[in-house]
Design a protein around this motif. Structure first.
Motif, PDB file in Angstrom:
ATOM      1  N   ASN A  42      12.627 -50.385  42.892  1.00  8.22           N
ATOM      2  CA  ASN A  42      12.511 -49.228  42.006  1.00  8.22           C
ATOM      3  C   ASN A  42      12.981 -47.969  42.715  1.00  8.22           C
ATOM      4  OD1 ASN A  42      11.100 -46.901  40.606  1.00  8.22           O
ATOM      5  ND2 ASN A  42      10.502 -48.601  39.272  1.00  8.22           N
ATOM      6  N   LEU A  44      12.079 -44.999  42.547  1.00 10.92           N
ATOM      7  CA  LEU A  44      11.037 -44.090  43.019  1.00 10.92           C
ATOM      8  C   LEU A  44      10.625 -44.389  44.460  1.00 10.92           C
ATOM      9  CD1 LEU A  44       8.800 -44.006  39.820  1.00 10.92           C
ATOM     10  CD2 LEU A  44      10.255 -42.151  40.665  1.00 10.92           C
ATOM     11  N   TRP A  73      16.934 -40.727  41.759  1.00 12.27           N
ATOM     12  CA  TRP A  73      15.569 -40.719  41.206  1.00 12.27           C
ATOM     13  C   TRP A  73      14.763 -39.533  41.747  1.00 12.27           C
ATOM     14  CZ3 TRP A  73      18.621 -44.406  39.918  1.00 12.27           C
ATOM     15  CH2 TRP A  73      18.285 -45.336  38.934  1.00 12.27           C
ATOM     16  N   THR A 166      11.195 -34.970  40.936  1.00  9.22           N
ATOM     17  CA  THR A 166      10.990 -36.345  40.492  1.00  9.22           C
ATOM     18  C   THR A 166      11.806 -36.647  39.249  1.00  9.22           C
ATOM     19  OG1 THR A 166       8.705 -36.104  41.248  1.00  9.22           O
ATOM     20  CG2 THR A 166       9.237 -38.065  39.953  1.00  9.22           C
ATOM     21  N   GLU A 167      12.666 -37.671  39.337  1.00 11.43           N
ATOM     22  CA  GLU A 167      13.469 -38.120  38.201  1.00 11.43           C
ATOM     23  C   GLU A 167      14.309 -37.000  37.589  1.00 11.43           C
ATOM     24  OE1 GLU A 167      10.761 -41.936  36.867  1.00 11.43           O
ATOM     25  OE2 GLU A 167      10.593 -40.115  35.680  1.00 11.43           O
ATOM     26  N   VAL A 172      16.403 -42.604  34.080  1.00 15.55           N
ATOM     27  CA  VAL A 172      14.985 -42.256  33.924  1.00 15.55           C
ATOM     28  C   VAL A 172      14.840 -41.203  32.832  1.00 15.55           C
ATOM     29  CG1 VAL A 172      14.405 -42.746  36.337  1.00 15.55           C
ATOM     30  CG2 VAL A 172      15.256 -40.479  35.703  1.00 15.55           C
ATOM     31  N   GLY A 205       7.648 -40.196  36.654  1.00 12.34           N
ATOM     32  CA  GLY A 205       7.206 -40.847  37.879  1.00 12.34           C
ATOM     33  C   GLY A 205       6.436 -42.128  37.644  1.00 12.34           C
ATOM     34  N   ALA A 210      10.774 -46.105  34.862  1.00  8.51           N
ATOM     35  CA  ALA A 210      11.709 -45.660  35.894  1.00  8.51           C
ATOM     36  C   ALA A 210      12.902 -46.583  36.042  1.00  8.51           C
ATOM     37  CB  ALA A 210      10.988 -45.530  37.237  1.00  8.51           C
ATOM     38  N   ASN A 211      13.083 -47.505  35.090  1.00  8.62           N
ATOM     39  CA  ASN A 211      14.282 -48.332  35.050  1.00  8.62           C
ATOM     40  C   ASN A 211      14.732 -48.431  33.606  1.00  8.62           C
ATOM     41  OD1 ASN A 211      16.327 -50.204  35.150  1.00  8.62           O
ATOM     42  ND2 ASN A 211      15.121 -51.837  36.095  1.00  8.62           N
TER      43      ASN A 211
END
Length: 569
Positions: A42, A44, A73, A166-167, A172, A205, A210-211
């Protein structure tokens, strides 16, 4: 939307002869290298490696799979190596184009900032990013020249004031666009801030989301100007008043531009404030589970919506993800004012907000720090970024407005911009972007200054608004298809037979508008290309023709879509 009177029957999923990589249809086996990368680890998870390995070992220590994949990410892209001309963009490999420095996006959901947060961003810019900073049309702040060795300290400073990266990039849920005047505008229908915060809290997050097949863009507004370019987001919630159910949101899905532009569509449902986070989760889950993953150029929600249609999309959302029916809902009224919030406006508490224009979004750390000081000097600690590369200062007392506007002007932030400057947008361009072919920021700024100087002596009629969007490649980060004048960068051959920087021209695009009543993508004129140094001549000629040929009250977009090609060449 036509009312759905019949439920779409559920059919057993059938595997096509060539699977599209839809998890709920084809299974989760990766069908390309990008999907393999995401399945292996992942995105993250790369932050720990950045902080414990790459920040210690520097650029040379970075695993290529992390560098060209998972770094996104956390808001990091390698930037373009300086001095590589546009003609090399499509012929060099990515590693040959990239420098050992990064672009970093600071994620700002809803565009809400405090003066303290702005000062921290400004300090990071001056200390770690060579004083670079750009306001993006996704309400982020973008920095350049970032060294991976500095990322642990940059994150420490950002997170100390509740900011993050984040992202900010990657496959994402990207930053959530929100009304820049949320909670303070007198004519607001509903404050979207609680919804934006709840969506971000639950899902940003979150490894379960996240995929995705590719990026997923969101927009939420409670303002009647529909100020979040909702028609070009994967999901948008636009405030509306239902005759029986009160105020909530109208749901739009499937918008997006790039090389295959498509405006979003209404599902025709009414979403209450309480339901909004769950509906958001349902839509992004549909994209995760049914989105096309085999081919990257079809891995956006707009392609799934085009395949399914709105009725099937609504039914799948209700049956498989919500577990209940959403009531039919009305469309939001056509806006009666522009949604850029430029200039001085009274808030519902009697104070004022001031929309400021940094020309084509270009600022610096020095400017941002000085703006934080200026805000506090005038009794404010709040501001907003906008989807139009602008800044909105909040909470200015009436007696301090004039002083604040003058101080902002000294920083290059204009509350009373000219016709083109007000609506101009430019992407990063060849200065830093590995995909770009031509310069954008400097080219656009120079052209705008020259055109507006010429317009000072213009005696004919001019349009009430005129948006000029400049993009360095075909991907439309600057939304060229939705501008009155959209310019797509490419190399062209001039009359002397020389290859020079230039643009393909798109004309007559528009989003939410009070003039024409509906959104539409701009038209292209066959063979029409303009060299970068000829932009002032072309645009002023175009405005002369508009002045001579438009009817009373006719917008530039309406005129450009009505006339013949020769009038636009």
């Amino acid at each position: 939307m036509t009312q759905v009177t019949e439920r779409i029957p559920k059919r057993p999923a059938r595997r096509s002869s060539k699977p599209n990589g839809q998890w709920k249809v084809d299974g989760t086996e990766p069908l390309n290298a990008n999907e393999e990368m995401k399945a292996k680890d992942n995105g993250l998870n790369v932050r720990e490696r950045i902080e414990t390995i790459y920040a210690e070992g520097g650029f040379a220590s970075i695993d290529p799979e992390d560098l060209h994949g998972r770094f996104r990410w956390w808001g990091l892209y390698t930037q373009r190596k300086q001095g590589i001309p546009g003609g090399k963009t499509a012929t060099l490999e990515p590693h040959e184009l990239e420098d050992e420095y990064f672009m970093l996006r600071v994620r700002i959901d809803g565009g809400a900032l405090t003066s303290e947060q702005l000062r921290v961003i400004g300090g990071i810019s001056t200390e770690f990013a060579r004083d670079t900073a750009d306001m993006t049309d996704r309400q982020n702040v973008q920095l350049h020249w970032i060294d991976v060795r500095d990322m642990p300290e940059i994150w420490r400073r950002l997170e100390a004031v509740n900011l993050n990266t984040t992202e900010a990039c990657g496959d994402v849920p990207r930053v959530i666009l929100g009304s820049p005047v949320a909670g303070i505008a007198a004519d607001e229908l509903i404050d979207p801030t609680p919804t934006i915060h709840e969506v971000a809290r639950r899902y940003v997050g979150n490894p379960e989301f996240a995929n995705l097949p590719r990026k997923f863009k969101s927009a939420i507004t409670g303002h009647p100007s529909q100020d979040v370019v909702h028609e070009i987001n994967d999901i948008a919630l636009v405030a509306v008043e239902h005759p029986e159910l009160g105020i909530g949101f109208d749901l739009w899905v499937g918008g997006g531009l790039s090389a295959a532009p498509r405006l979003g569509e209404r599902l025709g449902v009414f979403v209450s404030e309480e339901q909004a986070p769950d509906v958001w989760e349902g839509v992004v889950s549909i994209f995760r589970d049914y989105g096309f993953r085999r081919l990257r150029n079809r891995a956006r929600l707009k392609f799934l919506l085009a395949d399914w249609g709105v009725e099937k999309f609504r039914q799948v959302l209700q049956d498989e993800y919500l577990g209940y029916e959403l009531p039919d809902g009305p469309a939001a009224p056509v806006p009666s004012e522009p949604g850029d919030h430029s200039g001085v406006h009274e808030q519902k508490d009697g104070r004022f907000y001031v929309g400021l224009t940094p020309l084509v979004g270009r600022v610096s750390g020095t400017i941002l720090t000085s703006l934080a000081d200026l805000l506090e000097k005038h009794g404010s600690e709040r501001l907003r970024t906008t989807p139009h590369q602008k800044i909105v200062a909040l909470d200015i007392a009436a007696e301090k407005v004039e002083s604040f506007v003058a101080g902002a002007r000294e920083l290059g932030l204009e509350a009373e911009p000219g016709l083109l400057a007000r609506s101009a947008i430019a992407c990063t361009g060849i200065e830093y972007c590995k995909l770009a072919i031509v310069d954008t920021k400097d080219t656009a700024a120079s052209a705008i200054r020259e055109i507006e100087s010429r317009l000072e002596d213009h005696t004919g009629k001019l349009p009430k608004k005129l948006s000029l969007h400049v993009n360095g490649c075909p991907n439309s980060c600057a939304r060229i298809q939705t501008a009155d004048i959209g310019l797509k960068g490419q190399l062209i051959t001039n009359d002397a037979g020389e290859q020079v920087s230039g643009f393909q021209v798109h004309l007559g695009g528009t989003l939410a508008t009070s003039e024409d009543g509906q959104a539409g993508l701009g038209r292209t004129v066959r063979g029409l290309k303009v060299a970068a140094d000829e932009l002032p001549d072309y645009v002023t000629t175009l405005l002369d023709r508009y002045s001579e040929g438009s009817t009373d009250g006719e917008s530039f977009a309406a005129w450009a879509n009505r006339v013949e090609d020769e009038d636009l060449s």
